[in-house]
Write a protein that holds these residues in place. Structure first.
Motif, mmCIF file in Angstrom:
data_model
loop_
_atom_site.group_PDB
_atom_site.id
_atom_site.type_symbol
_atom_site.label_atom_id
_atom_site.label_comp_id
_atom_site.label_asym_id
_atom_site.label_seq_id
_atom_site.Cartn_x
_atom_site.Cartn_y
_atom_site.Cartn_z
ATOM 1 N N LEU A 150 0.821 -1.216 0.000
ATOM 2 C CA LEU A 150 0.000 0.000 0.000
ATOM 3 C C LEU A 150 0.852 1.262 0.000
ATOM 4 C CD1 LEU A 150 -2.972 -0.736 2.438
ATOM 5 C CD2 LEU A 150 -3.024 -0.448 -0.040
ATOM 6 N N VAL A 151 1.683 1.393 1.046
ATOM 7 C CA VAL A 151 2.462 2.621 1.183
ATOM 8 C C VAL A 151 3.548 2.684 0.111
ATOM 9 C CG1 VAL A 151 3.743 4.070 2.780
ATOM 10 C CG2 VAL A 151 2.000 2.520 3.655
ATOM 11 N N GLY A 152 4.248 1.569 -0.048
ATOM 12 C CA GLY A 152 5.331 1.519 -1.040
ATOM 13 C C GLY A 152 4.803 1.775 -2.434
ATOM 14 N N GLY A 153 3.695 1.161 -2.774
ATOM 15 C CA GLY A 153 3.106 1.348 -4.100
ATOM 16 C C GLY A 153 2.750 2.799 -4.322
ATOM 17 N N ALA A 154 2.089 3.414 -3.337
ATOM 18 C CA ALA A 154 1.660 4.798 -3.483
ATOM 19 C C ALA A 154 2.857 5.726 -3.636
ATOM 20 C CB ALA A 154 0.812 5.216 -2.284
ATOM 21 N N VAL A 155 3.879 5.533 -2.807
ATOM 22 C CA VAL A 155 5.021 6.456 -2.854
ATOM 23 C C VAL A 155 5.825 6.280 -4.136
ATOM 24 C CG1 VAL A 155 7.217 7.042 -1.770
ATOM 25 C CG2 VAL A 155 5.182 6.727 -0.366
ATOM 26 N N GLN A 168 17.002 1.395 -7.907
ATOM 27 C CA GLN A 168 17.687 2.486 -7.190
ATOM 28 C C GLN A 168 16.712 3.248 -6.290
ATOM 29 O OE1 GLN A 168 19.555 5.379 -9.760
ATOM 30 N NE2 GLN A 168 19.898 6.741 -8.000
ATOM 31 N N TYR A 169 15.423 3.307 -6.684
ATOM 32 C CA TYR A 169 14.405 3.976 -5.872
ATOM 33 C C TYR A 169 13.604 2.981 -5.036
ATOM 34 C CZ TYR A 169 15.246 8.225 -8.487
ATOM 35 O OH TYR A 169 15.834 9.330 -9.020
ATOM 36 N N VAL A 170 13.158 1.920 -5.734
ATOM 37 C CA VAL A 170 12.213 1.005 -5.098
ATOM 38 C C VAL A 170 12.802 0.333 -3.854
ATOM 39 C CG1 VAL A 170 10.935 -1.140 -5.441
ATOM 40 C CG2 VAL A 170 10.893 0.633 -7.191
ATOM 41 N N ILE A 171 14.014 -0.132 -3.965
ATOM 42 C CA ILE A 171 14.564 -0.896 -2.834
ATOM 43 C C ILE A 171 14.841 -0.034 -1.594
ATOM 44 C CG2 ILE A 171 16.569 -2.262 -2.097
ATOM 45 C CD1 ILE A 171 16.293 -3.692 -4.812
ATOM 46 N N PRO A 172 15.533 1.097 -1.741
ATOM 47 C CA PRO A 172 15.729 1.893 -0.514
ATOM 48 C C PRO A 172 14.421 2.412 0.080
ATOM 49 C CG PRO A 172 16.950 2.866 -2.366
ATOM 50 C CD PRO A 172 16.242 1.676 -2.895
ATOM 51 N N ILE A 173 13.489 2.815 -0.770
ATOM 52 C CA ILE A 173 12.227 3.351 -0.242
ATOM 53 C C ILE A 173 11.459 2.263 0.505
ATOM 54 C CG2 ILE A 173 9.937 4.209 -0.900
ATOM 55 C CD1 ILE A 173 11.305 5.951 -2.991
ATOM 56 N N LEU A 174 11.369 1.080 -0.092
ATOM 57 C CA LEU A 174 10.653 0.013 0.586
ATOM 58 C C LEU A 174 11.406 -0.462 1.823
ATOM 59 C CD1 LEU A 174 9.095 -1.661 -2.473
ATOM 60 C CD2 LEU A 174 7.907 -0.687 -0.551
ATOM 61 N N GLY A 175 12.718 -0.341 1.778
ATOM 62 C CA GLY A 175 13.505 -0.688 2.972
ATOM 63 C C GLY A 175 13.134 0.206 4.132
ATOM 64 N N MET A 176 12.986 1.492 3.847
ATOM 65 C CA MET A 176 12.614 2.424 4.922
ATOM 66 C C MET A 176 11.207 2.111 5.441
ATOM 67 S SD MET A 176 14.068 6.179 4.106
ATOM 68 C CE MET A 176 13.785 6.255 2.365
ATOM 69 N N ILE A 177 10.310 1.811 4.502
ATOM 70 C CA ILE A 177 8.932 1.505 4.892
ATOM 71 C C ILE A 177 8.898 0.275 5.797
ATOM 72 C CG2 ILE A 177 6.727 0.647 4.000
ATOM 73 C CD1 ILE A 177 7.175 2.484 1.595
ATOM 74 N N LEU A 178 9.619 -0.753 5.387
ATOM 75 C CA LEU A 178 9.615 -1.989 6.184
ATOM 76 C C LEU A 178 10.239 -1.769 7.553
ATOM 77 C CD1 LEU A 178 10.481 -4.615 3.434
ATOM 78 C CD2 LEU A 178 8.335 -4.381 4.697
ATOM 79 N N GLY A 179 11.334 -0.988 7.566
ATOM 80 C CA GLY A 179 11.992 -0.728 8.847
ATOM 81 C C GLY A 179 11.045 -0.041 9.822
ATOM 82 N N ASN A 180 10.261 0.903 9.304
ATOM 83 C CA ASN A 180 9.325 1.619 10.173
ATOM 84 C C ASN A 180 8.120 0.790 10.549
ATOM 85 O OD1 ASN A 180 9.245 4.701 10.952
ATOM 86 N ND2 ASN A 180 10.844 4.217 9.488
ATOM 87 N N PRO A 184 16.948 14.338 9.707
ATOM 88 C CA PRO A 184 16.535 12.961 9.448
ATOM 89 C C PRO A 184 17.473 12.241 8.494
ATOM 90 C CG PRO A 184 14.704 14.487 9.239
ATOM 91 C CD PRO A 184 15.926 15.308 9.366
ATOM 92 N N GLY A 185 17.497 10.925 8.644
ATOM 93 C CA GLY A 185 18.492 10.078 7.979
ATOM 94 C C GLY A 185 18.581 10.247 6.470
ATOM 95 N N MET A 186 17.429 10.216 5.814
ATOM 96 C CA MET A 186 17.487 10.257 4.365
ATOM 97 C C MET A 186 18.024 11.599 3.876
ATOM 98 S SD MET A 186 14.547 9.730 1.568
ATOM 99 C CE MET A 186 14.991 9.522 -0.134
ATOM 100 N N MET A 187 17.577 12.671 4.553
ATOM 101 C CA MET A 187 18.017 14.008 4.166
ATOM 102 C C MET A 187 19.522 14.144 4.381
ATOM 103 S SD MET A 187 16.142 17.358 5.571
ATOM 104 C CE MET A 187 17.214 18.720 5.946
#
Lengths: 233, 275
Positions: free
Chosen positions: B108-113, B127-139, B204-207
């Motif tokens: 849901l969240v990963g798909g939307a973002v 390059q986008y999908v994996i780090p973004i979903l990694g952050m989502i899963l971590g949270n 924040p980490g990503m920034m």
């Protein structure tokens, strides 16, 4: 055909049967069978006292009847109505357990008196503040402010609060598990009288487990849970 | 503007590991007994991140959807397992619930973002999908483990209150309202804290990462806002879904409690307790 459970149940000349629940089989935590194929019947307008040695399964029986513990295969009947598993919440609202340890919800004393009336199954029941005050007065809790945290009440005060709430709720069947523990003899006598009065009303019945036999002296009927069977005593 | 990176050498990493050694030394000095765990955790960080680096290089090079999806599946598997690994109470099906929660939150969240907000093209761009979903899963993992721990603790310690409500005819949802609320609130603490202090106390980490990598600060801020909201959503989804799943396993549809399905796990570290 008569089921074995029915044969074992107590067969007294019945007044109007108000509630029937069974067959019930209960085990303790270690898996030892406490009672087997027991069917409980309560008559309208009567106070029934349930006796039995400690560890004989009185609390388990009450909890099964109240629908708080699984009772596989048990059928539940209240008046003319047969209630299935899906109807357990409404059943509990009509066959209400006054639990042994008199738990309270976090919040004020007022909230602890009022909360059942806000539940979906409350139907058209309304909280009667006037009657609540008068009941609190008669059990000796008139002096406690209603905004006090219920958690700060003593054990005896909680038991009286629980009794008042149950009487305000006024369910067809009240199952009271040692409702007077921790009370002074005087107060226990008053509470016992209130319970008797509740039981004798039309369309009502009370089943009580009492630690002090003297308090059950005026009971209309006595049952004994002994050796896994429920018998008249 | 220098968009390049200062390269880190193995020696730099060795120096950084000194911090962990200092922390372990403090633990030993104060007899906190966490030096073993700290050591293992540090070792896991090095091995896991090292492996991740190697895998990512391959995945980025191959750029095929099936490889990206396989990697996501593996990430979901590990995050679900870790989310319940330190829970002090367990029930049958806890792992399945955690995986389902992670999968739903991830989709849901990963798909939307990735597909709507960022608009990654091609849709699977690793390059986008994996780090973004990694952050989502971590949270989600944080949300899941905190919410789950609180829910199980509440049901266990305050079962009499739940039963008091049930005894007056409360439906399951009514009896579970307070335990669920407490669980979700607890599960949301990390992200509400992070959003409150973002930019005031912490970068924040990503920034931080983007600025270190030479991105313009405002662009980094825009990404970070997206990330914060995304993390809030994943944290909330995690906390809510697991509380919902767990409560449905431990409370029957008629409301009766099935707490015999709940067992206490002895802490493998110090201070373990048995029921």
């Amino acid at each position: 055909m008569v089921a074995p459970a029915a044969r074992r149940s107590v067969t007294l000349p019945l007044m109007t049967l108000l509630m029937r629940c069974g067959p019930l089989t209960g085990q303790n935590g270690e898996g030892r069978v406490l009672f087997e194929n027991v069917t409980l019947e309560l008559e309208e307008g009567r106070l029934t006292v349930l006796e039995g040695a400690s560890g004989s399964g009185k609390t388990t029986l009450l909890r099964q009847v109240a629908g708080l513990e699984p009772a596989p295969g048990a059928r539940r009947r209240l008046g003319e109505r047969e209630l299935g598993l899906a109807d357990l919440p409404p059943w509990r609202s009509m066959v209400t357990l006054l639990a042994q340890d008199a738990p309270v919800l976090p919040g004020t004393l007022r909230w602890n008196l009022e909360f059942p009336f806000g539940l979906r199954n409350a139907g058209d029941r309304r909280f009667d503040e006037h009657r609540a005050r008068s009941l609190m007065d008669s059990v000796g809790l008139a002096g406690i402010p209603w905004d006090r945290e219920a958690a700060s009440l003593s054990g005896g005060e909680r038991h009286r609060l629980a009794l008042v709430r149950a009487l305000l709720w006024d369910p067809p069947v009240l199952l009271a598990d040692e409702p007077f523990s921790g009370l002074d003899p005087d107060i226990a006598g008053i509470c016992s009288e209130l319970l008797h009065r509740q039981a004798r009303r039309a369309g009502r019945a009370v089943l009580a487990v009492l630690h002090d036999p003297a308090l059950g002296a005026g009971a209309d009927r006595k049952l004994r849970l002994d050796g896994g069977r429920l018998e008249a005593s | 503007m220098n968009a390049g990176l200062i390269q880190l050498s193995p020696l730099d990493l060795l120096v950084a590991s000194g911090f962990v050694v200092v922390a372990a030394g403090i633990s030993m000095g104060l007899k906190l007994g966490i030096e073993r765990r700290l050591g293992i955790a540090a070792l896991r960080t090095v091995v896991q991140l090292g492996l991740l680096g190697l895998v990512l290089e391959k995945v980025f090079a191959v750029r095929r959807p099936v490889v990206v999806l396989a990697m996501l599946a593996a990430m979901i598997f590990f995050s679900g397992r870790e989310a319940v690994a330190r829970s002090t109470r367990r029930y049958t099906g806890i792992g399945l619930d955690a995986w389902l929660t992670m999968t739903v939150s991830c989709l849901l969240v990963g798909g939307a973002v990735t597909q709507v907000v960022v608009g990654v093209r091609p849709w699977f761009d690793p390059q986008y999908v994996i780090p973004i979903l990694g952050m989502i899963l971590g949270n989600s993992l944080n949300g899941v483990s905190l919410s789950l721990e609180r829910l199980l603790e509440t049901l266990d310690a305050r079962r009499h209150e739940v039963e008091l409500l049930l005894a007056f005819g409360a439906a399951r949802a009514e009896a579970l309202r307070d335990p669920m609320r407490a669980a979700v609130r607890t599960g949301m603490i990390p992200i509400t804290n992070a959003m409150t202090v973002a930019g005031l106390v912490s970068l924040p980490g990503m920034m931080t990462g983007q600025i270190l990598a030479g991105a313009p600060p405002l662009q980094a801020v825009a990404y970070q806002i997206v990330v914060m909201f995304m993390l809030a959503a994943s944290n909330a989804f995690g906390a809510i879904l697991i509380a919902y799943g767990a409560s449905r396993r431990l409370v029957a549809p008629d409301g009766s409690l099935r707490l015999e399905r709940l067992r206490t796990v002895e802490d493998r570290g110090r201070g373990g307790r048995k029921r």
